[in-house]
Design a protein around this motif. Structure first.
Motif, PDB file in Angstrom:
ATOM      1  N   LEU A 208       7.336  18.640  65.212  1.00 33.00           N
ATOM      2  CA  LEU A 208       8.620  18.291  64.626  1.00 33.00           C
ATOM      3  C   LEU A 208       9.347  17.348  65.573  1.00 33.00           C
TER       4      LEU A 208
ATOM      5  N   LEU B  22      13.364  18.788  57.459  1.00 36.69           N
ATOM      6  CA  LEU B  22      13.824  20.167  57.556  1.00 36.69           C
ATOM      7  C   LEU B  22      15.232  20.181  58.139  1.00 36.69           C
TER       8      LEU B  22
ATOM      9  N   TYR C 216      17.903  22.861  60.040  1.00 32.69           N
ATOM     10  CA  TYR C 216      18.041  24.151  60.719  1.00 32.69           C
ATOM     11  C   TYR C 216      19.489  24.328  61.174  1.00 32.69           C
TER      12      TYR C 216
ATOM     13  N   LEU D  28      15.819  28.221  59.690  1.00 36.67           N
ATOM     14  CA  LEU D  28      15.551  27.230  58.643  1.00 36.67           C
ATOM     15  C   LEU D  28      16.515  27.402  57.481  1.00 36.67           C
TER      16      LEU D  28
ATOM     17  N   PHE E 150      20.663  21.064  62.979  1.00 33.98           N
ATOM     18  CA  PHE E 150      19.644  20.108  63.403  1.00 33.98           C
ATOM     19  C   PHE E 150      18.825  19.663  62.206  1.00 33.98           C
TER      20      PHE E 150
ATOM     21  N   GLN F 277       8.733  15.817  60.071  1.00 32.95           N
ATOM     22  CA  GLN F 277       7.299  15.817  60.366  1.00 32.95           C
ATOM     23  C   GLN F 277       6.722  14.532  59.827  1.00 32.95           C
TER      24      GLN F 277
ATOM     25  N   TYR G 169      10.037  18.224  50.877  1.00 34.56           N
ATOM     26  CA  TYR G 169       8.655  17.769  50.982  1.00 34.56           C
ATOM     27  C   TYR G 169       8.357  16.506  50.188  1.00 34.56           C
TER      28      TYR G 169
END
Lengths: 115, 112
Positions: free
Chosen positions: B100, B33, B35, B45, B88, B92, B50
């Motif tokens: 996280l 992810l 951010y 976000l 950032f 996961q 994925y």
């Protein structure tokens, strides 16, 4: 969608008092909420993970009796800083993930200053 | 706690330039992810990845999930003043399963 709010946005309190911070998911049900602490110019540090209706899981080094977490509903979690001291001053941020657990959405943060 | 290795730590660029930042890890992550955090605000976000090898765009932002699952990059094209902030990466280990792990952040400053 996926809006998370926090209240208050900033709080100043006297040393020795307790402060409660609320985290709400406004448009989704948050089965899991997370509480982070962030020091100036640093990354986010996970404090604890809370699942609705069960006790929070605290990260190593985080005092559970100092930072009380309650996740009583699918839209609300609270963090209470008990007997606050100046070293507890920080930026506290919550996040929430929904039923699909797809990702975490963050609140705007609460800046705590303990005098 | 463990963090991802994010670089660079800071960037000073001219408006209109492209930006690239990346995160690496010694272990596998199954979700990456990205951010952005503005001063005094919570992280927002930008892009979620994925699948290994996945390349995803969000406007001028493009991010990729490394094929080895141990890295990810974020590119910003034609930077504008509102791109200023701290970026950032987060990973996961198990998809959709809670914690996280964050990178140290990349602070982006843009000279007009």
């Amino acid at each position: 969608g996926a809006v998370v709010s926090q209240h208050p946005s900033r709080v100043i309190c006297k040393s020795g008092t307790s402060v409660k911070i609320e985290c709400r998911s406004l448009d989704f049900q948050a089965t899991t909420m997370f509480w982070y602490r962030q020091f100036p110019k640093k990354s986010l540090m996970l404090m604890a993970t809370s699942n609705e209706g069960s006790k929070a899981t605290y990260e190593q080094g985080v005092e559970k009796d100092k930072f009380l977490i309650n996740h009583a509903s699918l839209t609300l979690s609270t963090l209470t800083v008990t007997s606050a001291h100046p070293e507890d001053s920080s930026f506290y941020i919550c996040s929430a993930s929904g039923l699909a657990k797809e990702t975490q959405y963050f609140g705007p943060g609460t800046r705590l200053l303990v005098l | 706690g463990q963090q991802l290795n994010q670089s660079p730590q800071s960037m000073f660029i001219q408006e209109g330039e492209d930006v690239s930042m990346n995160c690496t890890s010694s272990s596998i992550f199954n979700t990456w992810l990205w951010y952005k955090q503005d001063p005094g605000e919570g992280p927002v976000l930008l892009i979620a990845l994925y699948k290994a090898g996945e390349l995803t765009s969000n406007g001028r932002l493009t991010a990729q999930f490394g094929i080895t699952r141990k890295d990810s990059f974020l590119n910003i094209s034609a930077s504008i003043p509102s791109d200023v902030g701290i970026y950032f990466c987060a990973g996961q280990r198990v998809q959709g399963a809670q914690k996280l792990v964050f990178g140290q952040g990349t602070r982006l400053t843009i000279n007009p």
